[in-house]
Design an enzyme around this catalytic site. Structure first.
Site, mmCIF file in Angstrom:
data_model
loop_
_atom_site.group_PDB
_atom_site.id
_atom_site.type_symbol
_atom_site.label_atom_id
_atom_site.label_comp_id
_atom_site.label_asym_id
_atom_site.label_seq_id
_atom_site.Cartn_x
_atom_site.Cartn_y
_atom_site.Cartn_z
ATOM 1 N N HIS A 116 -6.655 -1.972 15.385
ATOM 2 C CA HIS A 116 -6.777 -1.307 13.910
ATOM 3 C C HIS A 116 -6.467 -2.255 12.827
ATOM 4 C CE1 HIS A 116 -6.756 2.455 11.558
ATOM 5 N NE2 HIS A 116 -6.014 1.951 10.901
ATOM 6 N N GLU A 117 -5.474 -2.837 12.972
ATOM 7 C CA GLU A 117 -5.297 -3.535 11.627
ATOM 8 C C GLU A 117 -6.168 -4.721 11.554
ATOM 9 O OE1 GLU A 117 -3.259 -2.013 9.657
ATOM 10 O OE2 GLU A 117 -2.715 -0.796 10.945
ATOM 11 N N GLY A 119 3.300 2.253 10.450
ATOM 12 C CA GLY A 119 3.090 1.718 11.679
ATOM 13 C C GLY A 119 2.752 0.165 11.626
ATOM 14 N N ALA A 120 1.817 -0.213 10.622
ATOM 15 C CA ALA A 120 1.553 -1.591 10.373
ATOM 16 C C ALA A 120 0.618 -1.450 9.191
ATOM 17 C CB ALA A 120 0.759 -1.994 11.710
ATOM 18 N N GLU A 167 -9.634 4.145 6.287
ATOM 19 C CA GLU A 167 -8.832 4.457 7.501
ATOM 20 C C GLU A 167 -9.673 5.050 8.351
ATOM 21 O OE1 GLU A 167 -6.184 3.054 7.902
ATOM 22 O OE2 GLU A 167 -5.612 2.558 6.153
ATOM 23 N N GLU A 227 0.866 -1.078 0.000
ATOM 24 C CA GLU A 227 -0.015 0.019 0.128
ATOM 25 C C GLU A 227 0.951 1.314 -0.041
ATOM 26 O OE1 GLU A 227 -3.843 1.915 2.322
ATOM 27 O OE2 GLU A 227 -3.050 0.264 3.168
ATOM 28 N N GLU A 264 -2.571 -4.028 6.782
ATOM 29 C CA GLU A 264 -3.591 -4.835 7.351
ATOM 30 C C GLU A 264 -3.561 -5.884 6.158
ATOM 31 O OE1 GLU A 264 -5.499 -1.379 4.860
ATOM 32 O OE2 GLU A 264 -4.081 -1.658 6.445
ATOM 33 N N ASN A 265 -2.607 -6.414 5.517
ATOM 34 C CA ASN A 265 -2.699 -7.356 4.491
ATOM 35 C C ASN A 265 -3.679 -8.638 5.003
ATOM 36 O OD1 ASN A 265 -0.339 -6.077 3.372
ATOM 37 N ND2 ASN A 265 0.619 -7.040 5.036
ATOM 38 N N HIS A 314 -9.373 -3.928 10.233
ATOM 39 C CA HIS A 314 -9.436 -3.605 8.752
ATOM 40 C C HIS A 314 -9.925 -4.794 8.194
ATOM 41 C CE1 HIS A 314 -7.972 0.348 7.576
ATOM 42 N NE2 HIS A 314 -6.842 0.387 8.388
#
Length: 902
Positions: free
Chosen positions: A311-312, A275-276, A334, A135, A278-279, A315
């Site tokens: 959060h991830e 930060g991370a 987001e 991303e 979400e794949n 997602h």
């Protein structure tokens, strides 16, 4: 051939290419399925990409144009036959496609060099492991593809690599096969059954260890949760696993959204720009948001791990199952997911005060980071209209302001109504790429009698208009009529490309605090419902709202819970703010009252250029807060913390950062001295050596103890004492957790105590083998108060330290971002030396990691509000960066927009 491709990209980057939302067009081709085969090698990875391509009958196109960067194509086949192709800039163009076929098989074989990928986008090496980041547009650095979010396909991925060097092979979805190959290699085959855009693709390969947890969801399905880290870090993953399980349970309970894969994996790497990520089923994280233990992580780290893991994970539905049609819709996933992780964190708090503290912390981020963005050259709507480089729009506007837009929807339809809207959203759009409008329409349609449905077109201006609205409020009590009237008026300043704004829909939650301290019932004409808090909906430029049966004078409590992301303009006396601080039932507005009282005094001293002296009523009010045993320690810590220097700066038309720092530090010192007995009592009360835990209550106790200690050391240091410095040294030595140890060290460093040098050396000796802890050590020295003008020379020495590595994003941020963006008095120097360092490092970073360079470049976004001589020097530094040939699109857009405001 690779050098030629690189040159093409460099030449292309020198041309301003503006992407506009209004130009969106669906792709001429769809890709329904993808089979990827990887032969992983550090310097020459082979990628075989087999796609099932289908024409979009609504779009006429003779050629298929595929995105790619830094790739070497060696074979292109269509339906098994050779196919001619050409390069057009960074795109691979296939013009000789079979006529009359609606669908065909396309096979492309390419090679790439992960070892030289310093951008950390696409496939790259972190140490001896392979990682990906796709991303927003990193997949094109792995293989040629329609690299856009509205092209959703199912993926089957086979990874092959040396078994000894890369024993762990991971990708999205479910593991369906694995085994041994000749020549010491092995393979793993992964299938993701859910269609996804290319930006959600991921792979990881390397020597990693795993924490595994098997769980049964509320719907009865069994799942495997796994967290992969480098050997030696496994003991720091328990909190992340607990956070993942809590997130999974919360999403099922709150929104009825279960995990939809057999397994869910998190992998941590120290080389990560964000930060991370979400794949789907394989989240890749910065180690900063996975690794945490009491001895190495502060309470803030533990909270961040919980929030980012949530959060991830969230997602998985809001971002993966339903994704954004184009990158202009980025806040669709987001903003909504930030709202969800904020709600999760509030629900995880162990008390009502814990929820309030979390809300205040979120608002502080919004007001100190997003409000300035809305007022600067990079201002953009929550749904931008155009961009030059999409990586520059992963911003606090997209995330935090986007979350506030979702929160306002939640306010206007209620908790249950929002849950119904979410259910309708998934019913309509699961498995699709959609828009912000689609989401808002679903929430409104599920609540047809709500204020949101009644005003949807106007409400959606929050998506289309940039800038922070100002809410002007006048309250008037009519004693003879026993009424209280609020007059609400809104305005919004011009922003780039938007000189005039239409009215927003603004939910304004209000209350009235009687002179006796009671919460007054709020009745409106013809309404027998009399709550003590009501949400007024301002939808025009100005409106009046009247409450009846108000028989005593009252102090207005406006924008309770920060019900809308606006600047509140209301004229109130010190006595009224003091009354709210003492009596308001809304914790947010109690905190806001303390902020207003401090800000009034700070701004008065700055504007008049006079010495600041805190008055007795203000000091007594803070003393009452400290002594109030009914208030949570975490809430006290927030109330007793002065507004930040950056927030103070945003209230001024001409900013002298060193003056702001001096005035704020003067007030902090005087309050520290005036409240010394109370600070000592607070420290002794909350400096308990209890067993460490991460409950909100325990975190609050540690936070207040550390704030008390910092004030005690500061007050004493100015008078030459050392009793509290010795107490801090003892706390540093005996602490059973990083929060207390680091807090004690910070107290000594920020007070310029003679003990500071000793604890910094001792801290390094203890933790020099812990990269994340060492980042804190670098950051603390870069953020220290510049009383003696030696911070910049020290920063230059840190940049030469053997443990400093500019190519590691965390380490670069720990020094450069901290100094340039979190230490304004040290960065903004009359001799412009800070700006020279900034320009040097932006250009140095841009040569190998444009994303990190662009984020650092934004340190001078607000150069125009600086007073002289800072303003002219900052402008010159920006011009120097802008003049560099072959500047990346990332940095060029940031500095270009900064200069267009001149």
């Amino acid at each position: 051939m690779q050098e030629a491709v690189t040159d093409d990209i460099a030449q292309e980057a020198s041309v301003n290419t503006l992407v506009k939302r209004d130009d969106y067009q669906a792709p001429a081709f769809w890709i329904d399925s993808v089979e990827l085969g990887f032969d992983l090698d550090a310097t020459k990875t082979r990628v075989l990409n087999k796609m099932r391509v289908r024409r979009n009958g609504d779009i006429e196109a003779s050629a298929l144009r595929l995105d790619g960067e830094d790739l070497t194509p060696t074979r292109v086949l269509v339906n098994g036959q050779g196919c001619s192709f050409k390069k057009d800039g960074s795109q691979l163009v296939l013009e000789s496609l079979p006529e009359g076929l609606e669908a065909f098989d396309l096979e492309i074989l390419t090679t790439c060099d992960p070892s030289t990928n310093t951008q950390l986008m696409g496939l790259y090496m972190s140490g001896d492991c392979f990682f990906t980041q796709c991303e927003a547009q990193g997949f094109r650095r792995i293989t040629y593809f329609l690299d856009r979010p509205d092209v959703m396909a199912t993926y089957t991925v086979t990874l092959r690599a040396d078994k000894t060097a890369f024993p762990v092979l991971l990708s999205n979805g479910n593991l369906v096969d694995s085994g041994t190959l000749p020549d010491g290699r092995h393979f793993a085959k992964w299938v993701d059954p859910h269609p996804k855009p290319s930006y959600l693709f991921a792979l990881v390969a390397g020597q990693l260890v795993c924490r595994e947890q098997r769980v049964t969801a509320r719907n009865g399905n069994d799942h495997v949760l796994q967290i992969y880290v480098r050997p030696g870090d496994l003991d720091k993953t328990e909190h992340a696993m607990q956070s993942l399980m809590a997130s999974m349970a919360w999403d099922e309970t709150r929104f009825n959204l279960p995990l939809d894969l057999e397994r869910f994996m998190i992998v941590a790497t120290s080389d990560f720009n964000m930060g991370a990520m979400e794949n789907k089923g394989l989240n890749i994280f910065n180690t900063k948001f996975v690794l945490a233990s009491p001895s190495t992580a502060t309470d803030a780290d533990f909270s961040n791990v919980e929030s980012v893991v949530a959060h991830e994970y969230f997602h998985n539905w809001t971002g993966n199952r339903i994704t954004c049609r184009d990158w202009f819709q980025l806040s669709l996933k987001e903003g909504l997911t930030v709202f969800r992780d904020q709600e999760f964190s509030q629900d995880m708090a162990d008390s009502a005060s814990g929820r309030a503290v979390k809300r205040i912390e979120d608002v502080r981020v919004l007001r100190t980071a997003q409000f300035p963005e809305d007022a600067g050259p990079m201002a953009h709507p929550v749904r931008p209209d155009q961009y030059e480089e999409i990586n520059n729009f992963y911003t606090v506007t997209i995330y935090e302001k986007g979350a506030e837009v979702v929160r306002m929807m939640h306010t206007l339809v209620g908790r249950d109504g929002f849950a119904k809207g979410m259910a309708l959203y998934f019913e309509r759009f699961d498995g699709q790429a959609v828009t912000c409008d689609d989401f808002a329409q679903a929430i409104a349609d599920a609540n047809p009698n709500s204020a949101l449905a009644d005003n949807l077109a106007t409400f959606k201006r929050w998506y289309s208009q940039a800038g922070t609205p100002r809410l002007h409020v006048v309250g008037e009590h009519n004693s003879s009529a026993s009424t209280y009237t609020f007059e609400l008026r809104q305005s919004c300043a011009a922003t780039p490309n938007q000189p005039v704004k239409d009215p927003f829909v603004i939910p304004v939650t209000v209350g009235l605090v009687g002179i006796d301290g009671s919460a007054l019932p709020l009745a409106m004409p013809g309404d027998d419902h009399t709550p003590t808090s009501r949400t007024l909906v301002l939808k025009d430029t100005s409106q009046r709202f009247t409450f009846t049966n108000i028989t005593q004078d009252a102090v207005p409590s406006v924008l309770r819970g920060f019900s809308a992301p606006v600047v509140l303009d209301i004229v109130m006396s010190d006595e009224q703010w003091l009354h709210l601080l003492a009596c308001d039932s809304d914790p947010f507005n109690q905190w806001e009252a303390a902020q207003r009282l401090a800000l009034t005094r700070l701004l008065s001293a700055i504007r008049s250029n006079e010495t600041i002296t805190p008055d007795v009523p203000y000091v007594d009010a803070l003393r009452s807060v400290l002594n109030n045993t009914q208030l949570a320690a975490s809430f006290k810590e927030l109330v007793l913390t002065l507004p930040s220097e950056s927030y103070i700066a945003e209230q001024l038309q001409a900013v002298d950062p060193q003056q702001i720092h001096a005035v704020r530090e003067s007030l902090r010192l005087q309050l520290a001295k005036a409240l010394t007995p109370e600070w000592a009592l607070a420290f002794n009360t909350y400096n308990a050596t209890q067993t460490f835990n991460t409950s909100a209550t325990s975190m609050g106790r540690r936070a207040l103890a550390n704030l008390a200690l910092a004030n005690l050391v500061l007050a004493e240091q100015s008078d030459g004492g050392n009793t509290w410095a010795h107490a801090a040294l003892q706390r540093f030595t005996n602490a059973n957790n990083m929060t207390d140890r680091f807090g004690a060290m910070a107290a000594l460093v920020h007070a310029d105590s003679p003990e500071a040098s000793h604890v910094l050396t001792k801290f390094y000796d203890l933790f020099h083998n812990e990269p994340l802890v060492l980042d804190k050590w670098f950051a603390l020295q870069s953020a220290r108060s510049d009383r003696m003008g030696n911070v910049l020379p020290n920063v230059k020495q840190l940049l030469k330290h053997p443990d400093f590595n500019m190519r590691n994003p965390n380490r670069a941020r720990s020094v450069l971002s901290t100094f340039c963006q979190a230490n304004p008095a040290a960065f903004h120097r009359p001799d412009a030396a800070g700006y020279v360092l900034w320009a040097d490092k932006v250009l140095e970073l841009d040569a190998f990691n444009p994303q990190i360079a662009a984020r650092l470049a934004r340190a001078l976004d607000r150069w125009e509000i600086l007073a002289q001589p800072y303003k002219a020097a900052a402008h010159a530094a920006i011009e120097r960066v802008a003049a560099k040939p072959n500047l990346s699109a990332d940095v060029r857009e940031v500095v270009g927009r900064a200069l267009t405001t001149a």
